[in-house]
Design an enzyme around this catalytic site. Structure first.
Site, PDB file in Angstrom:
ATOM      1  N   TYR A 174      -9.732 -12.843  -4.077  1.00 41.57           N
ATOM      2  CA  TYR A 174      -9.543 -13.881  -3.052  1.00 41.57           C
ATOM      3  C   TYR A 174     -10.661 -14.915  -3.169  1.00 41.57           C
ATOM      4  CZ  TYR A 174      -5.721 -11.158  -1.257  1.00 41.57           C
ATOM      5  OH  TYR A 174      -4.527 -10.502  -1.166  1.00 41.57           O
ATOM      6  N   ARG A 323      -5.130   4.017   2.624  1.00 37.94           N
ATOM      7  CA  ARG A 323      -3.836   4.712   2.589  1.00 37.94           C
ATOM      8  C   ARG A 323      -3.813   6.043   3.345  1.00 37.94           C
ATOM      9  NH1 ARG A 323      -3.372   4.020  -3.763  1.00 37.94           N
ATOM     10  NH2 ARG A 323      -5.627   4.037  -3.418  1.00 37.94           N
ATOM     11  N   CYS A 345      -2.022  12.001   1.429  1.00 38.80           N
ATOM     12  CA  CYS A 345      -1.596  10.788   0.714  1.00 38.80           C
ATOM     13  C   CYS A 345      -1.569  11.065  -0.792  1.00 38.80           C
ATOM     14  CB  CYS A 345      -2.572   9.653   1.012  1.00 38.80           C
ATOM     15  SG  CYS A 345      -2.305   8.200  -0.007  1.00 38.80           S
TER      16      CYS A 345
HETATM   17  C1  LIG Z   1      -0.834  -1.658   2.446  1.00 41.91           C
HETATM   18  C2  LIG Z   1      -2.217  -2.063   2.045  1.00 41.91           C
HETATM   19  C3  LIG Z   1      -2.745  -3.247   2.531  1.00 41.91           C
HETATM   20  C4  LIG Z   1      -4.052  -3.619   2.190  1.00 41.91           C
HETATM   21  N1  LIG Z   1      -4.590  -4.742   2.765  1.00 41.91           N
HETATM   22  C5  LIG Z   1      -5.895  -5.056   2.520  1.00 41.91           C
HETATM   23  C6  LIG Z   1      -6.503  -6.122   3.227  1.00 41.91           C
HETATM   24  O1  LIG Z   1      -5.922  -6.766   4.097  1.00 41.91           O
HETATM   25  N2  LIG Z   1      -7.800  -6.419   2.913  1.00 41.91           N
HETATM   26  C7  LIG Z   1      -8.505  -5.689   1.985  1.00 41.91           C
HETATM   27  O2  LIG Z   1      -9.675  -5.991   1.756  1.00 41.91           O
HETATM   28  N3  LIG Z   1      -7.953  -4.657   1.334  1.00 41.91           N
HETATM   29  C8  LIG Z   1      -6.675  -4.309   1.600  1.00 41.91           C
HETATM   30  N4  LIG Z   1      -6.127  -3.198   0.999  1.00 41.91           N
HETATM   31  C9  LIG Z   1      -6.979  -2.374   0.101  1.00 41.91           C
HETATM   32  C10 LIG Z   1      -7.631  -1.232   0.871  1.00 41.91           C
HETATM   33  O3  LIG Z   1      -8.496  -1.693   1.891  1.00 41.91           O
HETATM   34  C11 LIG Z   1      -8.467  -0.325  -0.062  1.00 41.91           C
HETATM   35  O4  LIG Z   1      -9.464  -1.149  -0.641  1.00 41.91           O
HETATM   36  C12 LIG Z   1      -7.662   0.355  -1.155  1.00 41.91           C
HETATM   37  O5  LIG Z   1      -6.375   0.714  -0.690  1.00 41.91           O
HETATM   38  C13 LIG Z   1      -8.339   1.607  -1.714  1.00 41.91           C
HETATM   39  O6  LIG Z   1      -8.591   2.553  -0.692  1.00 41.91           O
HETATM   40  P1  LIG Z   1      -7.641   3.845  -0.424  1.00 41.91           P
HETATM   41  O7  LIG Z   1      -7.592   4.628  -1.705  1.00 41.91           O
HETATM   42  O8  LIG Z   1      -8.353   4.579   0.678  1.00 41.91           O
HETATM   43  O9  LIG Z   1      -6.306   3.353  -0.047  1.00 41.91           O
HETATM   44  C14 LIG Z   1      -4.836  -2.803   1.331  1.00 41.91           C
HETATM   45  C15 LIG Z   1      -4.286  -1.604   0.849  1.00 41.91           C
HETATM   46  C16 LIG Z   1      -3.012  -1.220   1.212  1.00 41.91           C
HETATM   47  C17 LIG Z   1      -2.481   0.091   0.704  1.00 41.91           C
HETATM   48  S1  SF4 Z   2       1.621   8.767   0.331  1.00 40.62           S
HETATM   49 FE1  SF4 Z   2       2.194   6.871  -0.730  1.00 40.62          FE
HETATM   50  S2  SF4 Z   2       3.311   5.674   0.828  1.00 40.62           S
HETATM   51 FE2  SF4 Z   2       2.238   7.305   1.914  1.00 40.62          FE
HETATM   52  S3  SF4 Z   2       0.329   6.355   2.573  1.00 40.62           S
HETATM   53 FE3  SF4 Z   2      -0.089   7.366   0.610  1.00 40.62          FE
HETATM   54  S4  SF4 Z   2       0.234   5.764  -0.925  1.00 40.62           S
HETATM   55 FE4  SF4 Z   2       1.174   5.050   0.956  1.00 40.62          FE
END
Ligand SMILES: Cc1cc2nc3c(=O)[nH]c(=O)nc-3n(C[C@H](O)[C@H](O)[C@H](O)COP(=O)(O)O)c2cc1C
Ligand code: SF4
Length: 366
Positions: A174, A323, A345
């Site tokens: 971004y 997630r 997840c």
């Molecule tokens: C549906 C979705 C929307 C996201 N929206 C943002 C966002 O608005 N801003 C941001 O910095 N990261 C966003 N991310 C990234 C997450 O904040 C995070 O950096 C990334 O999913 C890795 O972490 P996790 O493994 O815990 O999901 C988004 C991720 C997902 C799955």
């Molecule tokens: S299991 Fe898959 S759909 Fe559900 S929160 Fe995790 S990444 Fe998203």
């Protein structure tokens, strides 16, 4: 029966604000705002559940500070005072709970599209983005000054709407992350070149927010530690930038990475072995070694014992989850009561639902 005490359930200070535990809901775009950016009751409900689920620090999905920085449909707007009322309904959702809530303020830069932002997307330099097929317009010095003001005014609106702080989005390709990356910032004026020049826009934004909102108003940042591009941001430069920002009064850093152009973002697909969880934590540890402010480790955190280890080993102060909290907003509470030791997840990314985030894997299983 409560679990034996874990460092994850101890409070931490982020600037002037105490966070009741070490869990951060990393910013997650909910796809639930009105088309004009007005936040909705559906979003308030998401935050209400996260607070009920005992997430210490909730960071909203990215909110755009200017219509030309809109990244996605159904994204929250924070570019006008008319949003203060509806935004205050979001902050109110966690009132009366120990959880704190920050707004993530963002500009999509060259990762926006004409149909979303109404014109040619902007960037520090006119570097073509092969992923979005966007040829951005190089910003003038006046554009940069105006963008600083957009972020400052967005923070003021967040404060007036009752949020506990803001997170500046400087990750994932971004606009602000394209300023700190030498790949996307080819400027030869005071806004490009050296680490000091590439971080100048962030310095100006932080100074502006601290002046307008007061030094006590917490300002944290989500910062890229790599773009996954050979000519992109190095982790050493990213740490140096964080040190500059810390000296300006920054209150915390969430360490992320990725850029659409590199084909690698922050949302990695596929289940990982426990020793590969926390995929940006190795980088976070480098920030932790160089900074005094809290550092949050991000990326694929799933197992409680692994998160606990990261904190105990001094690789991070906080743990960010996105997630896992879509899958189960009550996960942190379940961790605390010993009802869960790992998120269910499976990192399939079926939660990116343009009609509103939800766990696609859970739905499929039903
Ligand atoms: C549906 C979705 C929307 C996201 N929206 C943002 C966002 O608005 N801003 C941001 O910095 N990261 C966003 N991310 C990234 C997450 O904040 C995070 O950096 C990334 O999913 C890795 O972490 P996790 O493994 O815990 O999901 C988004 C991720 C997902 C799955
Ligand atoms: S299991 Fe898959 S759909 Fe559900 S929160 Fe995790 S990444 Fe998203």
């Amino acid at each position: 029966m409560a679990r034996p005490p874990s460092v994850l359930f101890t409070p931490i200070q982020v600037g002037s604000v105490e966070i009741p535990n070490r869990f951060v809901r990393s910013a997650t775009h909910e796809f639930m705002a009105e088309d004009d950016g007005t936040p909705t009751e559906r979003q308030a409900e998401v935050y209400r559940k996260l607070a009920e689920g005992e997430v210490g620090l909730i960071i909203t999905g990215h909110a755009y500070v200017n219509p030309e920085g809109k990244a996605s449909p159904r994204q929250t707007g924070i570019f006008d005072d008319r949003f203060i009322g509806p935004l205050s309904r979001l902050s109110s959702a966690v009132l009366g709970t120990p959880s704190r809530i920050f707004v993530q303020i963002a500009h999509a830069g060259r990762q926006s599209k004409k149909r979303l932002c109404g014109g040619t997307p902007i960037a520090p330099s006119a570097v073509f983005d092969p992923s979005s097929k966007v040829h951005p317009r190089e910003m003038t010095a006046a554009d940069i000054r105006a963008t600083v003001e957009d972020f400052v005014q967005a923070a003021r609106r967040a404060q007036e709407a009752g949020f506990d702080g803001v997170q500046i989005h400087a990750a994932h390709g971004y606009l602000l992350s394209t300023f700190i990356s030498p790949h996307t910032n080819r400027r030869t004026d005071e806004w490009g070149g050296s680490v000091e020049n590439r971080s100048r826009i962030l310095v100006e934004i932080i100074r502006g927010i601290k002046t307008v909102c007061g030094p006590e108003f917490p300002v944290i940042i989500k910062l890229n530690s790599t773009d996954f591009l050979p000519t992109g941001l190095s982790v050493e430069d990213a740490v140096a930038i964080a040190r500059i920002l810390e000296a300006e009064g920054l209150d915390g850093v969430e360490v992320s990475g990725g850029m659409a152009e590199s084909g690698r973002g922050s949302v990695w697909q596929g289940l990982r072995a426990e020793d590969e969880e926390g995929y940006f934590t190795e980088n976070a540890a480098k920030f932790k070694a160089a900074l005094k402010i809290p550092v949050s480790g991000l990326g694929g955190n799933r197992t409680l014992a692994v998160m606990d280890k990261f904190i105990r080993q001094g690789r991070a102060d906080m743990i960010s989850l996105s997630r896992p909290l879509i899958r189960d907003p009550f996960l942190v509470r379940k961790f605390r009561f010993g009802e869960a030791v790992k998120s269910e997840c499976v990192s399939c990314n079926k939660c990116f639902n343009p009609r509103g985030i939800s766990c696609g894997d859970l739905k499929r299983a039903k």
